[in-house]
Design a protein around this motif. Structure first.
Motif, mmCIF file in Angstrom:
data_model
loop_
_atom_site.group_PDB
_atom_site.id
_atom_site.type_symbol
_atom_site.label_atom_id
_atom_site.label_comp_id
_atom_site.label_asym_id
_atom_site.label_seq_id
_atom_site.Cartn_x
_atom_site.Cartn_y
_atom_site.Cartn_z
ATOM 1 N N TYR A 131 11.714 -0.933 -8.132
ATOM 2 C CA TYR A 131 12.440 -1.644 -7.057
ATOM 3 C C TYR A 131 12.295 -1.152 -5.754
ATOM 4 C CZ TYR A 131 16.476 -3.236 -4.591
ATOM 5 O OH TYR A 131 17.233 -3.912 -3.764
ATOM 6 N N ALA A 134 9.010 -2.366 -4.236
ATOM 7 C CA ALA A 134 9.028 -3.819 -4.034
ATOM 8 C C ALA A 134 9.615 -4.018 -2.873
ATOM 9 C CB ALA A 134 9.599 -4.580 -5.297
ATOM 10 N N TYR A 135 10.898 -3.367 -2.660
ATOM 11 C CA TYR A 135 11.649 -3.556 -1.370
ATOM 12 C C TYR A 135 10.771 -2.902 -0.256
ATOM 13 C CZ TYR A 135 15.580 -2.457 1.963
ATOM 14 O OH TYR A 135 15.921 -2.254 3.191
ATOM 15 N N GLN A 137 7.742 -2.831 0.169
ATOM 16 C CA GLN A 137 6.275 -3.683 0.398
ATOM 17 C C GLN A 137 7.122 -5.011 0.992
ATOM 18 O OE1 GLN A 137 5.139 -4.090 -3.848
ATOM 19 N NE2 GLN A 137 3.151 -2.688 -3.308
ATOM 20 N N GLN A 138 8.175 -5.548 1.032
ATOM 21 C CA GLN A 138 8.756 -6.653 1.501
ATOM 22 C C GLN A 138 8.950 -6.194 2.919
ATOM 23 O OE1 GLN A 138 9.026 -9.829 0.116
ATOM 24 N NE2 GLN A 138 9.642 -10.236 2.341
ATOM 25 N N LEU A 139 9.533 -4.895 2.958
ATOM 26 C CA LEU A 139 9.763 -4.713 4.724
ATOM 27 C C LEU A 139 8.647 -4.658 5.332
ATOM 28 C CD1 LEU A 139 12.333 -1.702 4.161
ATOM 29 C CD2 LEU A 139 12.754 -4.029 5.022
ATOM 30 N N LYS A 141 5.717 -6.196 4.928
ATOM 31 C CA LYS A 141 5.407 -7.795 5.145
ATOM 32 C C LYS A 141 6.019 -8.346 6.180
ATOM 33 C CE LYS A 141 4.733 -12.146 2.609
ATOM 34 N NZ LYS A 141 4.923 -12.963 1.319
ATOM 35 N N ASN A 142 7.451 -8.118 6.106
ATOM 36 C CA ASN A 142 8.298 -8.529 7.263
ATOM 37 C C ASN A 142 7.826 -7.989 8.670
ATOM 38 O OD1 ASN A 142 9.687 -10.214 5.222
ATOM 39 N ND2 ASN A 142 11.302 -8.673 5.338
ATOM 40 N N GLN A 143 7.738 -6.737 8.503
ATOM 41 C CA GLN A 143 7.334 -6.102 9.870
ATOM 42 C C GLN A 143 5.851 -6.830 10.255
ATOM 43 O OE1 GLN A 143 5.599 -1.869 9.938
ATOM 44 N NE2 GLN A 143 7.299 -1.437 10.765
ATOM 45 N N ASN A 145 4.435 -9.867 9.568
ATOM 46 C CA ASN A 145 4.686 -11.120 10.245
ATOM 47 C C ASN A 145 5.386 -11.060 11.443
ATOM 48 O OD1 ASN A 145 3.839 -12.278 7.692
ATOM 49 N ND2 ASN A 145 5.786 -12.336 7.012
#
Length: 237
Positions: A131, A134-135, A137-139, A141-143, A145
């Motif tokens: 978990y 995944a969290y 990796q999402q951070l 990705k947002n950074q 973007n």
């Protein structure tokens, strides 16, 4: 033979005493940790490590106490040392997991992802690590973007500024050409210079000339009016 046995017993007794003392500090540290007295707990864990420093529990709990005090850099270094020295895969997995948490709290997202991946290599069944990975990796990705969006906005602003400057330069050029064409046209038609092109001295000279011309005209009219008008002659016979 007896001397060797006695020496061995003394060594074992000494090791046992050290182990007991080391364990004592760990237990005290754990009690303080439960009371959320993390700074005092840290001191006891360090005392336990000063004795021999081999207890996994003392090393691990020291990292936890540092993390609770938001000393993420020190905590990360502690968990990194544990992960490098540990032989047990479960211990390595937990150390890498906590190393990932320390790095993530320090906003080192890419490094935290690598730590979580190493934790999963040692314990693929750890759902909490999965978990957290995944969290993170999402951070990331947002950074990325957000960085791309900011870059696009900067490029857009640069292009707009260039276009605005280009339009301004073109407008200035058009105005200059328009004035040149008007001046040329005025010269060809024999027109008087435009008022906005007259200097102050030129304007005063033109005004004086007009005034002189006006006075001359008035004088002529005056002389014609009073210059002996002829009447009808009556002959006296």
């Amino acid at each position: 033979m007896k001397r060797l046995i006695v020496a061995t017993i003394l060594v074992l007794q000494t090791c046992f005493l050290y182990a007991q003392k080391e364990k004592k500090y760990v237990v005290q540290g754990n009690e303080l940790y439960k009371q959320q007295k993390y700074q005092e707990a840290e001191k006891n864990y360090r005392k336990s490590l000063a004795v021999k420093g081999k207890l996994v529990e003392g090393n691990f709990n020291l990292g936890d106490a540092l993390y609770k005090q938001k000393k993420f850099g020190e905590a990360g270094e502690q968990f990194g040392r544990i992960a490098a020295a540990a032989q047990d895969k479960n211990v390595q997995a937990q150390a890498f997991h906590n190393l990932g948490n320390s790095l993530l709290s320090s906003k080192k997202i890419q490094e935290s992802i690598e730590a979580y991946k190493k934790a999963l290599l040692n314990n693929p069944k750890d759902d909490q690590t999965r978990y957290n990975l995944a969290y993170a990796q999402q951070l990331l990705k947002n950074q990325q973007n957000k960085q791309n969006q900011n870059k696009q906005n900067q490029n857009k602003n640069k292009d707009q500024n260039k276009q605005d400057q280009k339009n301004k330069d073109q407008q200035d050029k058009n105005d200059q050409n328009k004035n040149k064409d008007q001046d040329k046209k005025d010269q060809q038609n024999g027109n008087q210079p435009r008022p906005d092109q007259l200097s102050k001295d030129e304007a005063e000279r033109m005004l004086e000339a007009l005034n002189n011309q006006e006075r001359g005209t008035q004088d002529k009219l005056k002389n014609k009016k009073f210059g002996g008008a002829k009447g009808r002659i009556t002959k006296d016979w």
